[in-house]
Design a protein around this motif. Structure first.
Motif, PDB file in Angstrom:
ATOM      1  N   THR A   1       0.805  -1.227   0.000  1.00 36.69           N
ATOM      2  CA  THR A   1       0.000   0.000   0.000  1.00 36.69           C
ATOM      3  C   THR A   1       0.833   1.269   0.000  1.00 36.69           C
ATOM      4  OG1 THR A   1      -0.146   0.120   2.438  1.00 36.69           O
ATOM      5  CG2 THR A   1      -1.816  -1.190   1.279  1.00 36.69           C
ATOM      6  N   SER A   2       2.139   1.171   0.345  1.00 41.30           N
ATOM      7  CA  SER A   2       2.965   2.371   0.472  1.00 41.30           C
ATOM      8  C   SER A   2       4.442   1.990   0.450  1.00 41.30           C
ATOM      9  CB  SER A   2       2.639   3.089   1.794  1.00 41.30           C
ATOM     10  OG  SER A   2       3.609   4.054   2.115  1.00 41.30           O
ATOM     11  N   ARG A   3       5.270   2.935   0.030  1.00 39.94           N
ATOM     12  CA  ARG A   3       6.719   2.715   0.076  1.00 39.94           C
ATOM     13  C   ARG A   3       7.237   2.695   1.508  1.00 39.94           C
ATOM     14  NH1 ARG A   3       9.678   7.238  -2.572  1.00 39.94           N
ATOM     15  NH2 ARG A   3       7.874   8.474  -1.938  1.00 39.94           N
ATOM     16  N   PHE A   4       6.491   3.300   2.423  1.00 40.99           N
ATOM     17  CA  PHE A   4       7.001   3.477   3.781  1.00 40.99           C
ATOM     18  C   PHE A   4       6.234   2.692   4.842  1.00 40.99           C
ATOM     19  CE2 PHE A   4       7.814   7.428   1.402  1.00 40.99           C
ATOM     20  CZ  PHE A   4       9.199   7.408   1.413  1.00 40.99           C
ATOM     21  N   ALA A   5       5.003   2.309   4.567  1.00 38.90           N
ATOM     22  CA  ALA A   5       4.192   1.605   5.564  1.00 38.90           C
ATOM     23  C   ALA A   5       4.672   0.166   5.751  1.00 38.90           C
ATOM     24  CB  ALA A   5       2.730   1.601   5.142  1.00 38.90           C
ATOM     25  N   ARG A   6       4.921  -0.198   7.000  1.00 36.26           N
ATOM     26  CA  ARG A   6       5.316  -1.557   7.335  1.00 36.26           C
ATOM     27  C   ARG A   6       4.564  -1.993   8.585  1.00 36.26           C
ATOM     28  NH1 ARG A   6       6.763  -0.820   3.026  1.00 36.26           N
ATOM     29  NH2 ARG A   6       8.800  -1.129   2.048  1.00 36.26           N
ATOM     30  N   LEU A   7       3.934  -3.161   8.523  1.00 39.00           N
ATOM     31  CA  LEU A   7       3.197  -3.689   9.671  1.00 39.00           C
ATOM     32  C   LEU A   7       4.180  -4.283  10.669  1.00 39.00           C
ATOM     33  CD1 LEU A   7       0.381  -4.390  10.897  1.00 39.00           C
ATOM     34  CD2 LEU A   7       0.557  -6.588   9.702  1.00 39.00           C
ATOM     35  N   ILE A   8       4.121  -3.812  11.918  1.00 40.28           N
ATOM     36  CA  ILE A   8       5.056  -4.304  12.933  1.00 40.28           C
ATOM     37  C   ILE A   8       4.345  -5.013  14.084  1.00 40.28           C
ATOM     38  CG2 ILE A   8       6.870  -2.650  12.412  1.00 40.28           C
ATOM     39  CD1 ILE A   8       5.906  -0.956  14.769  1.00 40.28           C
ATOM     40  N   ASP A   9       3.030  -4.859  14.197  1.00 46.49           N
ATOM     41  CA  ASP A   9       2.342  -5.491  15.328  1.00 46.49           C
ATOM     42  C   ASP A   9       0.852  -5.583  15.049  1.00 46.49           C
ATOM     43  OD1 ASP A   9       2.482  -6.746  17.756  1.00 46.49           O
ATOM     44  OD2 ASP A   9       3.417  -5.049  18.785  1.00 46.49           O
ATOM     45  N   VAL A  10       0.217  -6.618  15.604  1.00 46.43           N
ATOM     46  CA  VAL A  10      -1.238  -6.792  15.522  1.00 46.43           C
ATOM     47  C   VAL A  10      -1.747  -7.164  16.904  1.00 46.43           C
ATOM     48  CG1 VAL A  10      -3.151  -8.063  14.501  1.00 46.43           C
ATOM     49  CG2 VAL A  10      -1.123  -7.564  13.116  1.00 46.43           C
ATOM     50  N   HIS A  11      -2.697  -6.406  17.426  1.00 48.16           N
ATOM     51  CA  HIS A  11      -3.337  -6.724  18.699  1.00 48.16           C
ATOM     52  C   HIS A  11      -4.831  -6.881  18.466  1.00 48.16           C
ATOM     53  CE1 HIS A  11       0.419  -5.133  20.424  1.00 48.16           C
ATOM     54  NE2 HIS A  11       0.138  -5.922  21.441  1.00 48.16           N
ATOM     55  N   THR A  12      -5.437  -7.829  19.150  1.00 47.92           N
ATOM     56  CA  THR A  12      -6.864  -8.080  18.961  1.00 47.92           C
ATOM     57  C   THR A  12      -7.595  -8.106  20.298  1.00 47.92           C
ATOM     58  OG1 THR A  12      -6.429 -10.468  18.998  1.00 47.92           O
ATOM     59  CG2 THR A  12      -6.545  -9.395  16.832  1.00 47.92           C
ATOM     60  N   GLU A  13      -8.888  -7.793  20.243  1.00 54.70           N
ATOM     61  CA  GLU A  13      -9.783  -7.883  21.400  1.00 54.70           C
ATOM     62  C   GLU A  13     -11.117  -8.430  20.920  1.00 54.70           C
ATOM     63  OE1 GLU A  13      -9.747  -7.147  24.722  1.00 54.70           O
ATOM     64  OE2 GLU A  13      -7.611  -6.640  24.784  1.00 54.70           O
ATOM     65  N   VAL A  14     -11.652  -9.392  21.662  1.00 50.36           N
ATOM     66  CA  VAL A  14     -12.982  -9.926  21.376  1.00 50.36           C
ATOM     67  C   VAL A  14     -13.930  -9.427  22.457  1.00 50.36           C
ATOM     68  CG1 VAL A  14     -14.403 -12.005  21.196  1.00 50.36           C
ATOM     69  CG2 VAL A  14     -12.093 -11.971  20.206  1.00 50.36           C
ATOM     70  N   VAL A  15     -15.014  -8.770  22.037  1.00 51.34           N
ATOM     71  CA  VAL A  15     -16.043  -8.283  22.955  1.00 51.34           C
ATOM     72  C   VAL A  15     -17.390  -8.774  22.432  1.00 51.34           C
ATOM     73  CG1 VAL A  15     -17.133  -6.286  24.033  1.00 51.34           C
ATOM     74  CG2 VAL A  15     -14.678  -6.226  23.481  1.00 51.34           C
ATOM     75  N   GLY A  16     -17.971  -9.750  23.100  1.00 46.38           N
ATOM     76  CA  GLY A  16     -19.185 -10.356  22.567  1.00 46.38           C
ATOM     77  C   GLY A  16     -18.884 -10.991  21.215  1.00 46.38           C
ATOM     78  N   ASN A  17     -19.645 -10.628  20.221  1.00 44.72           N
ATOM     79  CA  ASN A  17     -19.396 -11.147  18.871  1.00 44.72           C
ATOM     80  C   ASN A  17     -18.577 -10.177  18.011  1.00 44.72           C
ATOM     81  OD1 ASN A  17     -21.587  -9.301  18.772  1.00 44.72           O
ATOM     82  ND2 ASN A  17     -22.178 -10.097  16.761  1.00 44.72           N
ATOM     83  N   LEU A  18     -17.974  -9.181  18.667  1.00 44.00           N
ATOM     84  CA  LEU A  18     -17.193  -8.166  17.962  1.00 44.00           C
ATOM     85  C   LEU A  18     -15.705  -8.478  18.050  1.00 44.00           C
ATOM     86  CD1 LEU A  18     -19.030  -4.961  19.254  1.00 44.00           C
ATOM     87  CD2 LEU A  18     -19.560  -6.358  17.232  1.00 44.00           C
ATOM     88  N   LEU A  19     -15.017  -8.361  16.923  1.00 45.11           N
ATOM     89  CA  LEU A  19     -13.570  -8.568  16.871  1.00 45.11           C
ATOM     90  C   LEU A  19     -12.901  -7.254  16.491  1.00 45.11           C
ATOM     91  CD1 LEU A  19     -10.985 -10.288  16.869  1.00 45.11           C
ATOM     92  CD2 LEU A  19     -11.514 -10.905  14.481  1.00 45.11           C
ATOM     93  N   PHE A  20     -12.105  -6.711  17.402  1.00 44.55           N
ATOM     94  CA  PHE A  20     -11.341  -5.491  17.161  1.00 44.55           C
ATOM     95  C   PHE A  20      -9.907  -5.891  16.815  1.00 44.55           C
ATOM     96  CE2 PHE A  20     -14.826  -4.350  19.883  1.00 44.55           C
ATOM     97  CZ  PHE A  20     -15.217  -3.084  19.465  1.00 44.55           C
ATOM     98  N   VAL A  21      -9.397  -5.378  15.714  1.00 45.29           N
ATOM     99  CA  VAL A  21      -8.031  -5.692  15.278  1.00 45.29           C
ATOM    100  C   VAL A  21      -7.250  -4.387  15.175  1.00 45.29           C
ATOM    101  CG1 VAL A  21      -6.594  -6.857  13.578  1.00 45.29           C
ATOM    102  CG2 VAL A  21      -8.954  -7.625  13.940  1.00 45.29           C
ATOM    103  N   ARG A  22      -6.221  -4.253  15.993  1.00 44.21           N
ATOM    104  CA  ARG A  22      -5.420  -3.024  16.043  1.00 44.21           C
ATOM    105  C   ARG A  22      -4.089  -3.266  15.333  1.00 44.21           C
ATOM    106  NH1 ARG A  22      -1.811   0.148  19.355  1.00 44.21           N
ATOM    107  NH2 ARG A  22      -2.675   2.190  19.905  1.00 44.21           N
ATOM    108  N   TYR A  23      -3.899  -2.571  14.211  1.00 46.54           N
ATOM    109  CA  TYR A  23      -2.670  -2.703  13.434  1.00 46.54           C
ATOM    110  C   TYR A  23      -1.710  -1.579  13.823  1.00 46.54           C
ATOM    111  CZ  TYR A  23      -6.320  -4.838  10.492  1.00 46.54           C
ATOM    112  OH  TYR A  23      -7.391  -5.550  10.025  1.00 46.54           O
TER     113      TYR A  23
END
Length: 364
Positions: A103-125
């Motif tokens: 997506t970018s010359r500079f963007a690099r994924l370094i971490d993924v954190h998740t939280e499940v609340v009920g039937n909701l999945l939150f994904v923090r990049y």
């Protein structure tokens, strides 16, 4: 947009310093631009800057981390479905990294954190974003990641591109825990004689005030991961002068001032866990912003991210200067209000006084 819709706002601004700063992102003496209606802020930061020049190495600014975060929200049928999808995301993180890099010359994924609340999945990049603050870059990457994850047919549905687990421009605990922006600690060791002659105080009174005012007072006020006197003052002033998104002072001002009385003098530090700043991107093309970043040494040819790291270190040192001066003033009964009266209600405002006049000795 018609010309009538364009509004130019004048904000009084001054260059203050220079500040002497050392550390892993900068080793230099620099003046800093402060745009503010609170005129006593200039001499206040100036007094802290003067202290920095009296000490070898000045203020040490240590860059600990640099990242930008965006969280996406997915909706599953139930908690079990959200948890099962969560497991797959972590198993296929390499695919997520490849998608971000595309997506970018500079963007690099370094971490993924998740939280499940009920039937909701939150994904923090969490991504590195070069010299950009990264708001748009991480949102663009999150869109690509969300489309990819939904294509895996995990039983998830779209919830929102931003699920507030980021979190952006709101006080939170998560940014201090997981990081968002530049994490910087600025500290200094001030000899006893400098404290007495320049700040008109001593180490014991300063430590007592930091504990009683910032730590205890902040606690009973319900402050969230925050114990400081006025970080927001310095942050807003330098954010406006350097083309930053000023709303980011909401999380940027969450920081902790810490002090110790030592044999050599006063150890004083300001920890800022999420400074969201950049040297490229929206607003950085404006003439006054370009000039400010050039003068700060943040337009040099460096590896991606180094200019923004330098700016973050300068900002952290500026915060320390203003915090140090204000707290020193508050150790002396009556000094704070006298300074404000002198600066704001005297024969001329601080904006009209030339540098070096008696107003320079006052503090915010």
């Amino acid at each position: 947009m018609s010309p009538r819709d364009t509004l130019t706002v004048e904000i009084p601004s001054r260059w203050v310093g220079p500040l002497r700063i050392s550390g892993n992102a900068i080793d230099d003496e620099v003046e800093v631009p402060l745009a503010t209606y609170e005129s006593p802020l200039w001499p206040s930061v100036g007094r802290g800057a003067r202290v920095s020049r009296m000490i070898e190495g000045g203020i040490r600014a240590t860059l600990l981390d640099a990242r930008m975060a965006r969280s996406s929200l997915f909706v599953a049928p139930d908690a079990a479905g959200a948890f099962a999808a969560d497991q797959v995301l972590h198993e296929r993180e390499e695919e997520l990294r490849e998608a971000v890099a595309g997506t970018s010359r500079f963007a690099r994924l370094i971490d993924v954190h998740t939280e499940v609340v009920g039937n909701l999945l939150f994904v923090r990049y969490a991504l590195t974003t070069g010299d950009a603050s990264g708001h748009n870059m991480v949102t663009h990457a999150a869109e690509a990641l969300q489309a990819l994850i939904l294509s895996w047919d995990l039983g998830l549905e779209y919830g929102s591109i931003s699920g507030n687990y980021c979190t952006d421009k709101k006080p939170s605990a998560v940014n201090g825990d997981l990081g968002r922006g530049r994490r910087v600690v600025a500290d200094i060791l001030i000899p006893h004689d400098v404290l007495e002659k320049t700040l008109r105080t001593d180490a014991k009174r300063m430590v007592d005030l930091v504990v009683r005012k910032n730590l205890v007072g902040g606690t009973i006020a319900g402050s969230l991961r925050s114990a400081n006197a006025h970080y927001a003052n310095m942050l807003l002033a330098i954010y406006l002068a350097t083309g930053q998104d000023a709303a980011n002072i909401v999380e940027g001002s969450q920081g902790i001032t810490y002090a110790e009385e030592r044999e050599e003098g006063l150890y004083f530090s300001c920890s800022l866990p999420h400074l969201i700043v950049g040297t490229v991107g929206n607003g950085k093309h404006l003439a006054h912003v370009d000039e400010a970043l050039e003068r700060l040494g943040c337009r040099a040819e460096r590896e991606p991210g180094a200019n923004a790291n330098r700016l973050a270190a300068i900002i952290a040192a500026t915060v320390l200067c203003g915090e140090l001066s204000l707290l020193a003033a508050q150790t002396n009964q009556g000094e704070l209000m006298r300074a404000h009266r002198s600066m704001e209600r005297g024969r001329g405002s601080a904006a009209q006084r030339p540098a070096g006049t008696p107003g320079e000795e006052a503090q915010s």
